[in-house]
Design a protein around this motif. Structure first.
Motif, PDB file in Angstrom:
ATOM      1  N   ILE A 164       0.867  -1.174   0.000  1.00 20.32           N
ATOM      2  CA  ILE A 164       0.000   0.000   0.000  1.00 20.32           C
ATOM      3  C   ILE A 164       0.905   1.226   0.000  1.00 20.32           C
ATOM      4  O   ILE A 164       1.645   1.459   0.961  1.00 20.32           O
ATOM      5  CB  ILE A 164      -0.922   0.013   1.230  1.00 20.32           C
ATOM      6  CG1 ILE A 164      -1.809  -1.235   1.247  1.00 20.32           C
ATOM      7  CG2 ILE A 164      -1.775   1.282   1.258  1.00 20.32           C
ATOM      8  CD1 ILE A 164      -2.534  -1.457   2.557  1.00 20.32           C
ATOM      9  N   LEU A 165       0.858   1.994  -1.066  1.00 23.31           N
ATOM     10  CA  LEU A 165       1.685   3.191  -1.177  1.00 23.31           C
ATOM     11  C   LEU A 165       0.987   4.331  -0.442  1.00 23.31           C
ATOM     12  O   LEU A 165      -0.169   4.651  -0.729  1.00 23.31           O
ATOM     13  CB  LEU A 165       1.879   3.564  -2.641  1.00 23.31           C
ATOM     14  CG  LEU A 165       2.948   4.625  -2.929  1.00 23.31           C
ATOM     15  CD1 LEU A 165       4.335   4.015  -2.831  1.00 23.31           C
ATOM     16  CD2 LEU A 165       2.738   5.239  -4.308  1.00 23.31           C
ATOM     17  N   VAL A 166       1.672   4.949   0.521  1.00 22.09           N
ATOM     18  CA  VAL A 166       1.099   6.066   1.281  1.00 22.09           C
ATOM     19  C   VAL A 166       1.977   7.297   1.104  1.00 22.09           C
ATOM     20  O   VAL A 166       3.205   7.202   1.101  1.00 22.09           O
ATOM     21  CB  VAL A 166       0.945   5.724   2.779  1.00 22.09           C
ATOM     22  CG1 VAL A 166      -0.159   4.712   2.989  1.00 22.09           C
ATOM     23  CG2 VAL A 166       2.258   5.217   3.382  1.00 22.09           C
ATOM     24  N   ALA A 167       1.339   8.449   0.956  1.00 18.99           N
ATOM     25  CA  ALA A 167       2.093   9.668   0.698  1.00 18.99           C
ATOM     26  C   ALA A 167       1.308  10.891   1.144  1.00 18.99           C
ATOM     27  O   ALA A 167       0.070  10.876   1.160  1.00 18.99           O
ATOM     28  CB  ALA A 167       2.398   9.792  -0.798  1.00 18.99           C
TER      29      ALA A 167
ATOM     30  N   PHE B 253      -3.669   8.523  -0.153  1.00 21.00           N
ATOM     31  CA  PHE B 253      -3.130   9.702   0.520  1.00 21.00           C
ATOM     32  C   PHE B 253      -3.866   9.827   1.849  1.00 21.00           C
ATOM     33  O   PHE B 253      -5.035  10.233   1.871  1.00 21.00           O
ATOM     34  CB  PHE B 253      -3.330  10.943  -0.352  1.00 21.00           C
ATOM     35  CG  PHE B 253      -2.595  10.849  -1.664  1.00 21.00           C
ATOM     36  CD1 PHE B 253      -1.279  11.260  -1.769  1.00 21.00           C
ATOM     37  CD2 PHE B 253      -3.216  10.301  -2.778  1.00 21.00           C
ATOM     38  CE1 PHE B 253      -0.589  11.148  -2.965  1.00 21.00           C
ATOM     39  CE2 PHE B 253      -2.530  10.189  -3.985  1.00 21.00           C
ATOM     40  CZ  PHE B 253      -1.210  10.610  -4.072  1.00 21.00           C
ATOM     41  N   PRO B 254      -3.213   9.459   2.965  1.00 19.97           N
ATOM     42  CA  PRO B 254      -3.905   9.385   4.264  1.00 19.97           C
ATOM     43  C   PRO B 254      -4.525  10.695   4.729  1.00 19.97           C
ATOM     44  O   PRO B 254      -5.453  10.676   5.534  1.00 19.97           O
ATOM     45  CB  PRO B 254      -2.787   8.933   5.221  1.00 19.97           C
ATOM     46  CG  PRO B 254      -1.819   8.207   4.350  1.00 19.97           C
ATOM     47  CD  PRO B 254      -1.828   8.958   3.048  1.00 19.97           C
TER      48      PRO B 254
ATOM     49  N   ASP C 227       0.985  14.422  -8.195  1.00 21.11           N
ATOM     50  CA  ASP C 227       1.910  13.514  -7.506  1.00 21.11           C
ATOM     51  C   ASP C 227       1.532  12.040  -7.646  1.00 21.11           C
ATOM     52  O   ASP C 227       2.431  11.184  -7.761  1.00 21.11           O
ATOM     53  CB  ASP C 227       2.187  13.909  -6.045  1.00 21.11           C
ATOM     54  CG  ASP C 227       0.961  14.188  -5.214  1.00 21.11           C
ATOM     55  OD1 ASP C 227      -0.146  13.821  -5.636  1.00 21.11           O
ATOM     56  OD2 ASP C 227       1.109  14.792  -4.134  1.00 21.11           O
ATOM     57  N   PRO C 228       0.236  11.662  -7.732  1.00 21.73           N
ATOM     58  CA  PRO C 228      -0.043  10.239  -8.002  1.00 21.73           C
ATOM     59  C   PRO C 228       0.478   9.786  -9.363  1.00 21.73           C
ATOM     60  O   PRO C 228       0.895   8.631  -9.527  1.00 21.73           O
ATOM     61  CB  PRO C 228      -1.569  10.147  -7.930  1.00 21.73           C
ATOM     62  CG  PRO C 228      -2.072  11.537  -8.046  1.00 21.73           C
ATOM     63  CD  PRO C 228      -1.016  12.416  -7.473  1.00 21.73           C
ATOM     64  N   LEU C 229       0.483  10.694 -10.356  1.00 21.95           N
ATOM     65  CA  LEU C 229       1.035  10.348 -11.666  1.00 21.95           C
ATOM     66  C   LEU C 229       2.532  10.079 -11.549  1.00 21.95           C
ATOM     67  O   LEU C 229       3.056   9.130 -12.142  1.00 21.95           O
ATOM     68  CB  LEU C 229       0.793  11.481 -12.671  1.00 21.95           C
ATOM     69  CG  LEU C 229      -0.664  11.864 -12.954  1.00 21.95           C
ATOM     70  CD1 LEU C 229      -0.713  13.030 -13.941  1.00 21.95           C
ATOM     71  CD2 LEU C 229      -1.442  10.683 -13.500  1.00 21.95           C
ATOM     72  N   TRP C 230       3.222  10.914 -10.783  1.00 19.41           N
ATOM     73  CA  TRP C 230       4.681  10.739 -10.610  1.00 19.41           C
ATOM     74  C   TRP C 230       4.996   9.404  -9.956  1.00 19.41           C
ATOM     75  O   TRP C 230       5.897   8.689 -10.376  1.00 19.41           O
ATOM     76  CB  TRP C 230       5.239  11.898  -9.770  1.00 19.41           C
ATOM     77  CG  TRP C 230       6.118  12.826 -10.549  1.00 19.41           C
ATOM     78  CD1 TRP C 230       7.480  12.976 -10.423  1.00 19.41           C
ATOM     79  CD2 TRP C 230       5.725  13.723 -11.597  1.00 19.41           C
ATOM     80  NE1 TRP C 230       7.931  13.920 -11.324  1.00 19.41           N
ATOM     81  CE2 TRP C 230       6.880  14.393 -12.051  1.00 19.41           C
ATOM     82  CE3 TRP C 230       4.507  14.025 -12.200  1.00 19.41           C
ATOM     83  CZ2 TRP C 230       6.860  15.334 -13.073  1.00 19.41           C
ATOM     84  CZ3 TRP C 230       4.470  14.964 -13.213  1.00 19.41           C
ATOM     85  CH2 TRP C 230       5.642  15.605 -13.634  1.00 19.41           C
TER      86      TRP C 230
ATOM     87  N   VAL D 253       6.177   7.290   0.724  1.00 20.59           N
ATOM     88  CA  VAL D 253       6.856   7.983  -0.371  1.00 20.59           C
ATOM     89  C   VAL D 253       6.492   9.457  -0.306  1.00 20.59           C
ATOM     90  O   VAL D 253       5.409   9.815   0.164  1.00 20.59           O
ATOM     91  CB  VAL D 253       6.455   7.375  -1.742  1.00 20.59           C
ATOM     92  CG1 VAL D 253       4.966   7.491  -1.966  1.00 20.59           C
ATOM     93  CG2 VAL D 253       7.220   8.043  -2.884  1.00 20.59           C
ATOM     94  N   VAL D 254       7.397  10.326  -0.727  1.00 19.72           N
ATOM     95  CA  VAL D 254       7.093  11.758  -0.800  1.00 19.72           C
ATOM     96  C   VAL D 254       7.510  12.304  -2.167  1.00 19.72           C
ATOM     97  O   VAL D 254       8.431  11.785  -2.801  1.00 19.72           O
ATOM     98  CB  VAL D 254       7.792  12.583   0.308  1.00 19.72           C
ATOM     99  CG1 VAL D 254       7.367  12.119   1.685  1.00 19.72           C
ATOM    100  CG2 VAL D 254       9.310  12.539   0.160  1.00 19.72           C
ATOM    101  N   TYR D 255       6.808  13.337  -2.567  1.00 18.21           N
ATOM    102  CA  TYR D 255       7.133  14.096  -3.788  1.00 18.21           C
ATOM    103  C   TYR D 255       7.630  15.471  -3.367  1.00 18.21           C
ATOM    104  O   TYR D 255       7.032  16.123  -2.510  1.00 18.21           O
ATOM    105  CB  TYR D 255       5.893  14.245  -4.662  1.00 18.21           C
ATOM    106  CG  TYR D 255       5.986  15.346  -5.718  1.00 18.21           C
ATOM    107  CD1 TYR D 255       6.415  15.061  -7.012  1.00 18.21           C
ATOM    108  CD2 TYR D 255       5.643  16.664  -5.412  1.00 18.21           C
ATOM    109  CE1 TYR D 255       6.501  16.067  -7.973  1.00 18.21           C
ATOM    110  CE2 TYR D 255       5.724  17.669  -6.370  1.00 18.21           C
ATOM    111  CZ  TYR D 255       6.158  17.367  -7.645  1.00 18.21           C
ATOM    112  OH  TYR D 255       6.246  18.357  -8.589  1.00 18.21           O
ATOM    113  N   GLN D 256       8.746  15.891  -3.954  1.00 14.99           N
ATOM    114  CA  GLN D 256       9.203  17.274  -3.820  1.00 14.99           C
ATOM    115  C   GLN D 256       9.436  17.823  -5.213  1.00 14.99           C
ATOM    116  O   GLN D 256      10.074  17.170  -6.042  1.00 14.99           O
ATOM    117  CB  GLN D 256      10.503  17.355  -3.013  1.00 14.99           C
ATOM    118  CG  GLN D 256      10.328  17.295  -1.519  1.00 14.99           C
ATOM    119  CD  GLN D 256      11.626  17.603  -0.770  1.00 14.99           C
ATOM    120  OE1 GLN D 256      12.498  18.294  -1.285  1.00 14.99           O
ATOM    121  NE2 GLN D 256      11.739  17.084   0.436  1.00 14.99           N
ATOM    122  N   GLY D 257       8.930  19.008  -5.441  1.00 11.74           N
ATOM    123  CA  GLY D 257       9.085  19.610  -6.756  1.00 11.74           C
ATOM    124  C   GLY D 257       8.105  20.744  -6.925  1.00 11.74           C
ATOM    125  O   GLY D 257       7.478  21.192  -5.957  1.00 11.74           O
TER     126      GLY D 257
END
Length: 209
Positions: free
Chosen positions: A35-38, A111-112, A45-48, A139-143
């Motif tokens: 289970i991917l959580v971010a 995404f919790p 960000d889900p596309l990334w 997982v995290v997205y930065q950008g």
């Protein structure tokens, strides 16, 4: 359909944004579902995450309002996105991912916080993990947080942390704290000075104060 669509998006992403910097690839399970959580920071960000993890496939829940356009709703369903009423989620919000994680081949992305305008984590991911027997992959997205920023090539980063096991008798609050710590650690791994600022904060109604 899933792979074809995301490969096309991947090419477009590379043309406008260049290479994504990826950290912690060794933490991604090779053979087990997860289970991917971010933290939710942008609409893309889900596309990334999905592009970074190809050829793995995901199912994702999304607010039902996105399905008002029939053509767009059809495309969402083709790539594993199912609608949820955020005000009244109903049992399907739990049953659909649990069934897929138990007997299917796809992973689940959630995404919790439930929204880009909130940092408070809810317990849905923990419940789904308990019922499915799957671990959480933080997982995290930065950008860039605004679309125009994506035209700066090489400006995006994604970081994966170690799996967070969720035993059936695990304390929900403890797992949520573990997720929050994982997100913080991953952000610092990419950039210790990075701070998320909502680019489109919701206006506060005086009646809500």
């Amino acid at each position: 359909m899933y792979t074809v669509i995301f490969r096309i998006i991947q090419v477009i992403r590379w043309l406008i944004n260049g290479k994504t910097h990826i950290y912690g690839q060794e933490n991604i399970p090779q053979d087990a579902q997860f289970i991917l959580v971010a933290p939710h920071r942008t609409w893309w960000d889900p596309l990334w995450f999905a592009m970074t993890l190809l050829p793995r496939q995901f199912i994702i829940m999304a607010k039902k309002e996105l399905y008002k356009n029939k053509a767009f709703g059809w495309a969402l369903k083709k790539i594993g996105v199912f609608p949820v009423d955020r005000n009244h989620p109903g049992p399907s919000a739990i049953k659909i991912p649990v069934k897929e994680l138990r007997s299917g081949t796809r992973n689940f992305m959630i995404f919790p916080s439930g929204s880009r305008h909130s940092s408070k984590l809810e317990g849905g991911a923990v419940l789904i993990a308990k019922m499915s027997g799957r671990s959480l992959l933080p997982v995290v997205y930065q950008g860039p947080l605004k679309f125009i920023g994506l035209f700066r090539r090489g400006s995006t980063s994604v970081a994966f942390g170690p799996l967070i096991p969720v035993p059936k008798k695990a304390d929900e609050k403890e797992i949520i704290i573990s997720m929050q710590k994982a997100f913080s650690d991953l952000d610092k791994k990419i950039n210790k000075n990075w701070v998320y600022i909502d680019p489109h904060p919701k206006k506060t109604n005086n009646n809500d104060k």
